[in-house]
Design a protein around this motif. Structure first.
Motif, mmCIF file in Angstrom:
data_model
loop_
_atom_site.group_PDB
_atom_site.id
_atom_site.type_symbol
_atom_site.label_atom_id
_atom_site.label_comp_id
_atom_site.label_asym_id
_atom_site.label_seq_id
_atom_site.Cartn_x
_atom_site.Cartn_y
_atom_site.Cartn_z
ATOM 1 N N HIS A 30 0.580 -1.174 -0.013
ATOM 2 C CA HIS A 30 -0.018 -0.092 0.012
ATOM 3 C C HIS A 30 0.754 1.239 -0.150
ATOM 4 O O HIS A 30 0.437 2.519 0.489
ATOM 5 C CB HIS A 30 -0.938 -0.089 1.074
ATOM 6 N N ARG A 31 1.840 1.267 -0.413
ATOM 7 C CA ARG A 31 2.954 2.460 -0.673
ATOM 8 C C ARG A 31 2.369 3.369 -1.696
ATOM 9 O O ARG A 31 2.117 2.955 -2.749
ATOM 10 C CB ARG A 31 4.390 2.075 -1.043
ATOM 11 N N PRO A 32 2.223 4.619 -1.361
ATOM 12 C CA PRO A 32 1.631 5.631 -2.412
ATOM 13 C C PRO A 32 2.363 5.675 -3.602
ATOM 14 O O PRO A 32 3.675 5.335 -3.525
ATOM 15 C CB PRO A 32 1.776 7.080 -1.682
ATOM 16 N N GLY A 33 1.781 5.528 -4.902
ATOM 17 C CA GLY A 33 2.377 5.413 -5.916
ATOM 18 C C GLY A 33 2.440 4.216 -6.708
ATOM 19 O O GLY A 33 2.728 3.970 -7.869
ATOM 20 N N THR A 34 2.141 3.118 -5.722
ATOM 21 C CA THR A 34 2.221 1.748 -6.193
ATOM 22 C C THR A 34 1.082 1.663 -7.528
ATOM 23 O O THR A 34 -0.088 2.111 -7.153
ATOM 24 C CB THR A 34 2.117 0.792 -5.236
ATOM 25 N N ARG A 35 1.412 0.967 -8.360
ATOM 26 C CA ARG A 35 0.573 0.842 -9.426
ATOM 27 C C ARG A 35 0.249 -0.537 -10.063
ATOM 28 O O ARG A 35 1.265 -1.201 -10.260
ATOM 29 C CB ARG A 35 0.793 1.802 -10.634
ATOM 30 N N TRP A 36 -0.673 -1.250 -10.411
ATOM 31 C CA TRP A 36 -1.052 -2.314 -11.119
ATOM 32 C C TRP A 36 -1.890 -2.187 -12.483
ATOM 33 O O TRP A 36 -2.827 -1.415 -12.347
ATOM 34 C CB TRP A 36 -1.610 -3.440 -10.171
ATOM 35 N N GLU A 42 -7.710 -1.753 -16.609
ATOM 36 C CA GLU A 42 -7.749 -1.151 -15.641
ATOM 37 C C GLU A 42 -6.346 -1.083 -15.145
ATOM 38 O O GLU A 42 -5.621 -1.887 -15.121
ATOM 39 C CB GLU A 42 -8.569 -1.971 -14.651
ATOM 40 N N THR A 43 -6.102 0.151 -14.557
ATOM 41 C CA THR A 43 -4.888 0.474 -13.747
ATOM 42 C C THR A 43 -5.422 0.660 -12.205
ATOM 43 O O THR A 43 -6.557 1.315 -12.001
ATOM 44 C CB THR A 43 -4.315 1.591 -14.134
ATOM 45 N N GLN A 44 -4.778 0.366 -11.451
ATOM 46 C CA GLN A 44 -5.111 0.470 -10.029
ATOM 47 C C GLN A 44 -4.173 1.197 -9.381
ATOM 48 O O GLN A 44 -2.948 0.615 -9.590
ATOM 49 C CB GLN A 44 -5.598 -0.845 -9.222
#
Length: 183
Positions: A30-36, A42-44
């Motif tokens: 849950h580190r800010p900027g983490t992206r999937w 879809e991008t989270q």
């Protein structure tokens, strides 16, 4: 007294490491900027923590292209558990009277089950096993999470494939289609 020493040694060396693993802040990323980014397009994206109604939450944005469609407001508690406190959709925050337990304190293990509910929504999640996966994002041994959600008397089942410290690498929807992590 002598026969208790091995037991005491085990308790002092194994239990603290198991306890520390359960409090690993990276187990549920849950580190800010983490992206999937997923095969569905879809991008989270994990945002910076914010405070709503006195609770510090981490917004998880669900985006297609540059448009954010919704944000899950997730609370990461000191015990390592993760709770869904509400959802922000169309600029409107729906705050749950009772938060939903998304993930209990880790580490997760096959056979583990947890339940949670708020209003007319009930959720039961079971870790059904481990599966080897080869995806565009890499090869993983993922925990299989079977989620049954009941809302308004209607049930749906979804499988999620979770990799500790990485997150969800595959979703299998109720109709059987799969959505895979791309990067």
């Amino acid at each position: 007294m002598r026969s208790l020493l091995p037991l005491l040694f085990t308790a002092l060396t194994v239990l603290p490491s198991a306890w520390a693993a359960s409090l690993d802040p990276h187990y549920y990323p849950h580190r800010p900027g983490t992206r999937w980014t997923y095969s569905s397009g879809e991008t989270q994206l994990v945002g910076a923590p914010v405070t709503h109604r006195g609770v510090t939450v981490v917004p998880l944005s669900h985006q297609f292209g540059s448009t954010t469609y919704s944000q899950d407001m997730l609370e990461y508690r000191p015990d390592g558990s993760v709770w869904l406190r509400g959802v922000n959709a169309a600029g409107r925050l729906s705050w749950y009277a009772a938060p939903l337990l998304v993930y209990p304190t880790g580490p997760l293990k096959p056979g583990q089950t947890w339940q949670s509910s708020t209003g007319t929504l009930r959720m039961t999640v079971t870790v059904t096993g481990v599966a080897p996966l080869k995806l565009a994002a890499g090869s993983f041994n993922a925990l299989i999470l079977r989620s049954e959600t009941v809302t308004g008397g209607k049930a749906s089942v979804q499988l999620s494939y979770f990799v500790p410290a990485l997150g969800i690498v595959r979703y299998q929807t109720a109709d059987g289609s799969t959505i895979d992590l791309q990067r």
